[in-house]
Design a protein around this motif. Structure first.
Motif, mmCIF file in Angstrom:
data_model
loop_
_atom_site.group_PDB
_atom_site.id
_atom_site.type_symbol
_atom_site.label_atom_id
_atom_site.label_comp_id
_atom_site.label_asym_id
_atom_site.label_seq_id
_atom_site.Cartn_x
_atom_site.Cartn_y
_atom_site.Cartn_z
ATOM 1 N N GLY A 45 19.103 -20.307 11.919
ATOM 2 C CA GLY A 45 18.978 -18.860 11.765
ATOM 3 C C GLY A 45 19.523 -18.317 10.465
ATOM 4 O O GLY A 45 19.364 -17.121 10.177
ATOM 5 N N PHE A 46 20.162 -19.156 9.658
ATOM 6 C CA PHE A 46 20.682 -18.681 8.373
ATOM 7 C C PHE A 46 19.501 -18.322 7.479
ATOM 8 O O PHE A 46 18.605 -19.134 7.245
ATOM 9 N N ASP A 47 19.516 -17.109 6.942
ATOM 10 C CA ASP A 47 18.418 -16.654 6.075
ATOM 11 C C ASP A 47 18.917 -15.498 5.224
ATOM 12 O O ASP A 47 19.265 -14.451 5.744
ATOM 13 N N MET A 48 18.968 -15.702 3.931
ATOM 14 C CA MET A 48 19.386 -14.637 3.027
ATOM 15 C C MET A 48 18.665 -14.811 1.690
ATOM 16 O O MET A 48 19.102 -15.559 0.827
ATOM 17 N N SER A 49 17.534 -14.152 1.566
ATOM 18 C CA SER A 49 16.771 -14.207 0.326
ATOM 19 C C SER A 49 16.693 -12.814 -0.284
ATOM 20 O O SER A 49 16.586 -11.814 0.437
ATOM 21 N N SER A 50 16.727 -12.776 -1.601
ATOM 22 C CA SER A 50 16.420 -11.525 -2.279
ATOM 23 C C SER A 50 14.927 -11.247 -2.081
ATOM 24 O O SER A 50 14.107 -12.168 -2.120
ATOM 25 N N TRP A 51 14.580 -10.008 -1.825
ATOM 26 C CA TRP A 51 13.177 -9.628 -1.730
ATOM 27 C C TRP A 51 12.987 -8.277 -2.408
ATOM 28 O O TRP A 51 13.936 -7.493 -2.528
ATOM 29 N N THR A 52 11.793 -8.049 -2.880
ATOM 30 C CA THR A 52 11.497 -6.789 -3.558
ATOM 31 C C THR A 52 10.222 -6.193 -2.996
ATOM 32 O O THR A 52 9.392 -6.886 -2.401
ATOM 33 N N CYS A 53 10.078 -4.894 -3.195
ATOM 34 C CA CYS A 53 8.871 -4.205 -2.742
ATOM 35 C C CYS A 53 8.413 -3.216 -3.806
ATOM 36 O O CYS A 53 9.211 -2.706 -4.599
ATOM 37 N N LEU A 54 7.123 -2.977 -3.833
ATOM 38 C CA LEU A 54 6.523 -1.981 -4.713
ATOM 39 C C LEU A 54 6.510 -0.664 -3.958
ATOM 40 O O LEU A 54 5.903 -0.558 -2.883
ATOM 41 N N CYS A 55 7.210 0.328 -4.507
ATOM 42 C CA CYS A 55 7.331 1.597 -3.796
ATOM 43 C C CYS A 55 7.188 2.769 -4.752
ATOM 44 O O CYS A 55 7.250 2.625 -5.970
ATOM 45 N N GLY A 56 6.980 3.930 -4.170
ATOM 46 C CA GLY A 56 6.919 5.176 -4.917
ATOM 47 C C GLY A 56 7.603 6.257 -4.111
ATOM 48 O O GLY A 56 8.185 5.980 -3.052
ATOM 49 N N PRO A 57 7.560 7.494 -4.568
ATOM 50 C CA PRO A 57 8.189 8.580 -3.809
ATOM 51 C C PRO A 57 7.439 8.859 -2.515
ATOM 52 O O PRO A 57 6.266 8.499 -2.366
ATOM 53 N N ALA A 58 8.115 9.491 -1.583
ATOM 54 C CA ALA A 58 7.463 9.896 -0.339
ATOM 55 C C ALA A 58 6.328 10.866 -0.645
ATOM 56 O O ALA A 58 6.395 11.648 -1.598
ATOM 57 N N GLY A 59 5.285 10.794 0.164
ATOM 58 C CA GLY A 59 4.207 11.773 0.051
ATOM 59 C C GLY A 59 3.001 11.337 -0.746
ATOM 60 O O GLY A 59 2.078 12.132 -0.949
ATOM 61 N N ILE A 60 2.944 10.098 -1.215
ATOM 62 C CA ILE A 60 1.749 9.632 -1.913
ATOM 63 C C ILE A 60 0.586 9.616 -0.917
ATOM 64 O O ILE A 60 0.737 9.119 0.210
ATOM 65 N N PRO A 61 -0.582 10.160 -1.283
ATOM 66 C CA PRO A 61 -1.708 10.183 -0.335
ATOM 67 C C PRO A 61 -2.063 8.792 0.177
ATOM 68 O O PRO A 61 -1.986 7.804 -0.549
ATOM 69 N N ARG A 62 -2.452 8.733 1.430
ATOM 70 C CA ARG A 62 -2.718 7.451 2.089
ATOM 71 C C ARG A 62 -3.767 6.621 1.340
ATOM 72 O O ARG A 62 -3.596 5.406 1.175
ATOM 73 N N ASP A 63 -4.838 7.260 0.887
ATOM 74 C CA ASP A 63 -5.880 6.516 0.178
ATOM 75 C C ASP A 63 -5.327 5.867 -1.081
ATOM 76 O O ASP A 63 -5.683 4.735 -1.418
ATOM 77 N N THR A 64 -4.456 6.588 -1.764
ATOM 78 C CA THR A 64 -3.861 6.041 -2.984
ATOM 79 C C THR A 64 -2.926 4.883 -2.656
ATOM 80 O O THR A 64 -2.910 3.860 -3.352
ATOM 81 N N VAL A 65 -2.150 5.022 -1.586
ATOM 82 C CA VAL A 65 -1.254 3.943 -1.173
ATOM 83 C C VAL A 65 -2.048 2.667 -0.898
ATOM 84 O O VAL A 65 -1.656 1.571 -1.316
ATOM 85 N N LEU A 66 -3.180 2.812 -0.209
ATOM 86 C CA LEU A 66 -3.998 1.642 0.104
ATOM 87 C C LEU A 66 -4.563 1.011 -1.158
ATOM 88 O O LEU A 66 -4.683 -0.221 -1.250
ATOM 89 N N ARG A 67 -4.893 1.830 -2.148
ATOM 90 C CA ARG A 67 -5.397 1.286 -3.412
ATOM 91 C C ARG A 67 -4.281 0.560 -4.171
ATOM 92 O O ARG A 67 -4.508 -0.488 -4.776
ATOM 93 N N ILE A 68 -3.077 1.111 -4.131
ATOM 94 C CA ILE A 68 -1.935 0.440 -4.769
ATOM 95 C C ILE A 68 -1.687 -0.907 -4.102
ATOM 96 O O ILE A 68 -1.518 -1.934 -4.774
ATOM 97 N N ALA A 69 -1.691 -0.912 -2.778
ATOM 98 C CA ALA A 69 -1.445 -2.148 -2.034
ATOM 99 C C ALA A 69 -2.523 -3.185 -2.319
ATOM 100 O O ALA A 69 -2.233 -4.380 -2.475
ATOM 101 N N ALA A 70 -3.777 -2.742 -2.382
ATOM 102 C CA ALA A 70 -4.876 -3.669 -2.634
ATOM 103 C C ALA A 70 -4.778 -4.274 -4.027
ATOM 104 O O ALA A 70 -5.026 -5.474 -4.215
#
Length: 327
Positions: A249-274
């Motif tokens: 069960g030992f698990d400690m990895s650095s991880w990162t995510c691509l994020c922006g401010p709250a409120g980005i339109p859903r369609d744009t979020v999906l395009r960023i993710a894609a």
């Protein structure tokens, strides 16, 4: 019928807006139509900077728009992420979130200038980067089980270095102490590079460092590598066991995510993710990440948001038990 001049102007204005509306909608739907600012909250030249620039270059190549990296440092990533949270929610300011600022900091800091849950839009994971446990060459242990037995026989005598309180290097050590039942002392430094002279000299005895820095020292035989902190072995050092092979069960990895401010339109979020997924799934970028000790990690927006929340819950008791606190 004659339309007054003021009426004609109003009618023409209405027509212009009406005609422009589809073009504006199309422009929004076609994100990105102009350069995107990417905020890296850590220093230029470090692992997060190198990995961020590799991703931004690939997203630029795929989209035809520039993704411009801006290093906004301070307070362990807090300053840069505050800038992300306070930017306009239009998809043109994004940046690097991760375990330090979005899973550790909420418990570590008494006060924060943002709420990791409410103030961000999460688009995708970017990469995972485990730590490597290395020890001073005079430590007799040649494996994690031998190290645990050695430390149990010498409680309170040995110490581990970190890059500072609340870093994954520190929390890896605290998790190891808890799960292995050993008594070792924490010695924080201003970055892991500053710790190696003392580790090599035997003034401090081990460190759970990010793979690139630790592996370079181990390959020069300045320290001995015993285990990786990820749940499974790293493809970068496949001959080094995972600590979880000894401590289930030992698990400690650095991880990162691509994020922006709250409120980005859903369609744009999906395009960023894609776009992020397309970039992260290219063989070129996956190889470049492995060269840096990292694994490309695309996710859906929902997956990364849920993972962030679960990591905060998982790490909170470990951080509290360590006594680390920033007022």
């Amino acid at each position: 019928m004659t339309i007054p001049a003021t009426g004609r102007r109003a009618l023409l204005g209405f027509a212009a807006v009406t005609l422009a509306a589809p073009r504006l909608a199309a422009a929004q739907d076609a994100w990105p139509t102009r350069p995107v600012r990417y905020i890296n909250p850590y220093t230029a030249g470090g692992p997060t900077d190198t990995l961020s620039r590799l991703l931004c270059q690939k997203m630029s190549d795929l989209s035809g728009q520039q993704f411009v990296v801006e290093n906004r440092t301070g307070s362990g990533g807090i300053v840069g992420n505050q800038a992300i949270a306070q930017s306009a929610p239009d998809g043109y300011t994004l940046g690097l979130g991760g375990i330090a600022t979005h899973a550790i900091a909420p418990t570590l800091y008494a006060r924060m200038p943002f709420d990791p849950h409410k103030d961000f839009t999460f688009a995708s994971g970017m990469w995972q980067l485990p730590n490597l446990l290395v020890v001073n060459n005079d430590i007799p242990a040649r494996s994690v089980p031998e190290l645990i037995a050695f430390l149990k026989a010498n409680p309170g005598t040995y110490s581990y270095a970190s890059a500072g309180a609340g870093t994954t290097l520190h929390i890896s050590g605290e998790l190891f102490k808890t799960m292995a039942g050993v008594d070792i002392n924490h010695v924080p430094y201003r970055g892991s590079a500053a710790a190696y002279p003392d580790i090599i000299a035997g003034r401090v005895h081990m460190i759970f460092d990010n793979i690139p820095g630790a592996l370079a020292q181990a390959r020069e035989n300045r320290v001995r590598a015993l285990g990786v902190t990820s749940a499974r072995r790293s493809p970068v050092v496949p001959d080094v066991p995972s600590i979880s092979e000894t401590l289930a069960g030992f698990d400690m990895s650095s991880w990162t995510c691509l994020c922006g401010p709250a409120g980005i339109p859903r369609d744009t979020v999906l395009r960023i993710a894609a776009l992020a997924r397309r970039a992260l799934e290219t063989e070129e970028l996956k190889r470049a990440y492995l060269d840096q000790g990292a694994t490309a990690w695309p996710t859906t927006p929902e997956e990364i948001a849920d993972f962030r929340a679960s990591e905060e819950r998982r790490l909170a008791p470990i951080i509290r038990a360590s006594g680390a606190r920033v007022e």
